[in-house]
Design a protein around this motif. Sequence first.
Motif, mmCIF file in Angstrom:
data_model
loop_
_atom_site.group_PDB
_atom_site.id
_atom_site.type_symbol
_atom_site.label_atom_id
_atom_site.label_comp_id
_atom_site.label_asym_id
_atom_site.label_seq_id
_atom_site.Cartn_x
_atom_site.Cartn_y
_atom_site.Cartn_z
ATOM 1 N N LEU A 66 0.814 -1.215 0.000
ATOM 2 C CA LEU A 66 0.000 0.000 0.000
ATOM 3 C C LEU A 66 0.851 1.270 0.000
ATOM 4 N N CYS A 67 2.040 1.189 0.595
ATOM 5 C CA CYS A 67 2.940 2.361 0.601
ATOM 6 C C CYS A 67 3.477 2.671 -0.791
ATOM 7 N N HIS A 68 3.533 1.652 -1.667
ATOM 8 C CA HIS A 68 4.161 1.840 -2.979
ATOM 9 C C HIS A 68 3.195 1.729 -4.168
ATOM 10 N N HIS A 69 2.016 1.179 -3.927
ATOM 11 C CA HIS A 69 1.079 0.954 -5.031
ATOM 12 C C HIS A 69 0.612 2.289 -5.603
ATOM 13 N N SER A 70 0.609 2.396 -6.932
ATOM 14 C CA SER A 70 0.284 3.670 -7.597
ATOM 15 C C SER A 70 -1.164 4.105 -7.366
ATOM 16 N N HIS A 71 -2.061 3.158 -7.131
ATOM 17 C CA HIS A 71 -3.478 3.499 -6.941
ATOM 18 C C HIS A 71 -3.900 3.487 -5.477
ATOM 19 N N SER A 72 -2.941 3.403 -4.584
ATOM 20 C CA SER A 72 -3.258 3.377 -3.157
ATOM 21 C C SER A 72 -3.563 4.791 -2.660
ATOM 22 N N SER A 73 -4.500 4.898 -1.745
ATOM 23 C CA SER A 73 -4.851 6.196 -1.161
ATOM 24 C C SER A 73 -4.686 6.134 0.352
ATOM 25 N N MET A 74 -4.648 7.298 0.971
ATOM 26 C CA MET A 74 -4.524 7.348 2.426
ATOM 27 C C MET A 74 -5.742 6.708 3.092
ATOM 28 N N ARG A 75 -6.908 6.882 2.467
ATOM 29 C CA ARG A 75 -8.130 6.300 3.019
ATOM 30 C C ARG A 75 -8.029 4.771 3.063
ATOM 31 N N GLU A 76 -7.539 4.188 1.974
ATOM 32 C CA GLU A 76 -7.375 2.731 1.918
ATOM 33 C C GLU A 76 -6.344 2.262 2.942
ATOM 34 N N PHE A 77 -5.249 3.014 3.052
ATOM 35 C CA PHE A 77 -4.200 2.643 4.006
ATOM 36 C C PHE A 77 -4.749 2.672 5.437
ATOM 37 N N ASN A 78 -5.469 3.730 5.773
ATOM 38 C CA ASN A 78 -6.035 3.841 7.119
ATOM 39 C C ASN A 78 -6.995 2.690 7.409
ATOM 40 N N SER A 79 -7.815 2.365 6.419
ATOM 41 C CA SER A 79 -8.782 1.276 6.580
ATOM 42 C C SER A 79 -8.069 -0.051 6.820
ATOM 43 N N PHE A 80 -7.023 -0.295 6.038
ATOM 44 C CA PHE A 80 -6.253 -1.539 6.175
ATOM 45 C C PHE A 80 -5.598 -1.641 7.552
ATOM 46 N N ILE A 81 -4.987 -0.546 7.984
ATOM 47 C CA ILE A 81 -4.297 -0.537 9.274
ATOM 48 C C ILE A 81 -5.278 -0.763 10.432
ATOM 49 N N GLU A 82 -6.448 -0.137 10.347
ATOM 50 C CA GLU A 82 -7.442 -0.328 11.407
ATOM 51 C C GLU A 82 -7.852 -1.789 11.513
ATOM 52 N N GLN A 83 -7.946 -2.467 10.376
ATOM 53 C CA GLN A 83 -8.264 -3.898 10.402
ATOM 54 C C GLN A 83 -7.126 -4.692 11.032
ATOM 55 N N MET A 84 -5.899 -4.299 10.716
ATOM 56 C CA MET A 84 -4.740 -5.001 11.272
ATOM 57 C C MET A 84 -4.652 -4.847 12.793
ATOM 58 N N LYS A 85 -5.106 -3.702 13.299
ATOM 59 C CA LYS A 85 -5.074 -3.477 14.745
ATOM 60 C C LYS A 85 -5.980 -4.461 15.481
ATOM 61 N N THR A 86 -7.088 -4.835 14.844
ATOM 62 C CA THR A 86 -8.038 -5.736 15.500
ATOM 63 C C THR A 86 -7.668 -7.206 15.344
ATOM 64 N N LEU A 87 -6.730 -7.498 14.444
ATOM 65 C CA LEU A 87 -6.378 -8.896 14.180
ATOM 66 C C LEU A 87 -5.401 -9.484 15.191
ATOM 67 N N GLY A 88 -4.600 -8.643 15.831
ATOM 68 C CA GLY A 88 -3.598 -9.186 16.750
ATOM 69 C C GLY A 88 -3.343 -8.268 17.926
ATOM 70 N N VAL A 89 -3.828 -8.656 19.090
ATOM 71 C CA VAL A 89 -3.648 -7.832 20.293
ATOM 72 C C VAL A 89 -2.174 -7.658 20.625
ATOM 73 N N LYS A 90 -1.383 -8.728 20.431
ATOM 74 C CA LYS A 90 0.036 -8.668 20.769
ATOM 75 C C LYS A 90 0.792 -7.655 19.912
ATOM 76 N N ARG A 91 0.253 -7.366 18.729
ATOM 77 C CA ARG A 91 0.940 -6.439 17.821
ATOM 78 C C ARG A 91 0.241 -5.089 17.738
ATOM 79 N N TYR A 92 -0.725 -4.881 18.571
ATOM 80 C CA TYR A 92 -1.561 -3.681 18.459
ATOM 81 C C TYR A 92 -0.720 -2.401 18.475
#
Length: 412
Positions: A66-92
Amino acid sequence: SSHEHKLNFRKSKEACLGYIQDAMLQKQWTKAAEFLTFYIESLEKDFSREYMGPSEIIWRIGTEILCHHSHSSMREFNSFIEQMKTLGVKRYLKVCLEHVFHLLCNGLIDEAYQNLSLAESWRFGEQTAIQDKEMKLIQAYRGLLDYYSWSKQKNILLEHGQDGFEDLSVEQEMHSCFRKAAMNLKEIIKIPGVWDLFVKCYVDLLEFYGDHNEARQVLNEYAYNSKFPANPNAHVYLYQFLKRHGESKKLLVSTLKILHDIAPSHELMIDFNTMLQKSKKRKKRRLGLEVIFAALDYAGWKENVKAWSCLARQMKQIVISQKHLDWIKQEWNSRKDWWPAFHFSRYLAKRNWQENESLSYEKALVAGILLGKDCKYFKYVSHQGCKAQVKRFRILKKFMNRHNPVYLKISG
């Protein structure tokens, strides 16, 4: 069979990860994203429990894509990261930090601060204590952004101070940012580690409010505490602080001596050499020669005019006085097998002459003393200098003709 199915499934997952890796290495971000999608879909069918959770793989690979993809947006990045936060408490908290870094890299300071504040208030049973180090980092980076706000408010006051600018709200906000920044920065730099930016900001805060003793104590601790890793910057910051506050030359020299031992190629070695050359003590002048020779062992110094000028000046003084030729000989003995090709080839003589006449002059003087007037570098540069009717090159040629026997003493 069930075993065969699991084996084939694991192989297909590994193959898919291999394809993702190859695509990323070749910067084919669209292709990498497609393979990652396949990988995520395949995980839905995987009921095995492996040590390395798939969420960490998805987080790290997905973030990079997402950091390098030409069609990636900040909105998509934020959405992805928020999902990642809920997937692993140890890595929150780690995911929160990475999110903050990405926001900062895109200039979203306020959003980064909000995320840090939310992360700081996060609690999850025993995990809160386990992730104590990550929480301290969260607090430290919030302190860094408080320092940033303090700095902005300070500049506003300084810019308008002479015009009678009086705004208590700005001054109050500035002091509030100072307190919050100082508290968090002070805590993180107590932990052994490399905290360069945090230390610099904390010292800046202390100096502005006149707490020079505390600032000095912080820098001394950062530089000399054996629990901290060896860090050239720690000694650089201490030296700069001592110099700003007019400390004795003896203390400055001792500080740079330690820096020289850790990082002999540091740019401050020019200052160190200059101070040593001005000393009346023979031991320090000898060290000065050692310092500048050591610096020029590094490729980054090959075209440093100041460094060659320092070496040329000291060597010329030694040659004229005929004292301490053994200093030059000792330094040259360990370098005579590789310095000629490294510094004094005919190719370098041509390039130096074309690009920087002053550099070629200083190097020619050093080359002549170390290798004699018949060495390739000296012959080419002195010839070109005399041909161009540059007076100092004619003087240089005469100097070498007069002192050429010195070369025999040094090389012998």
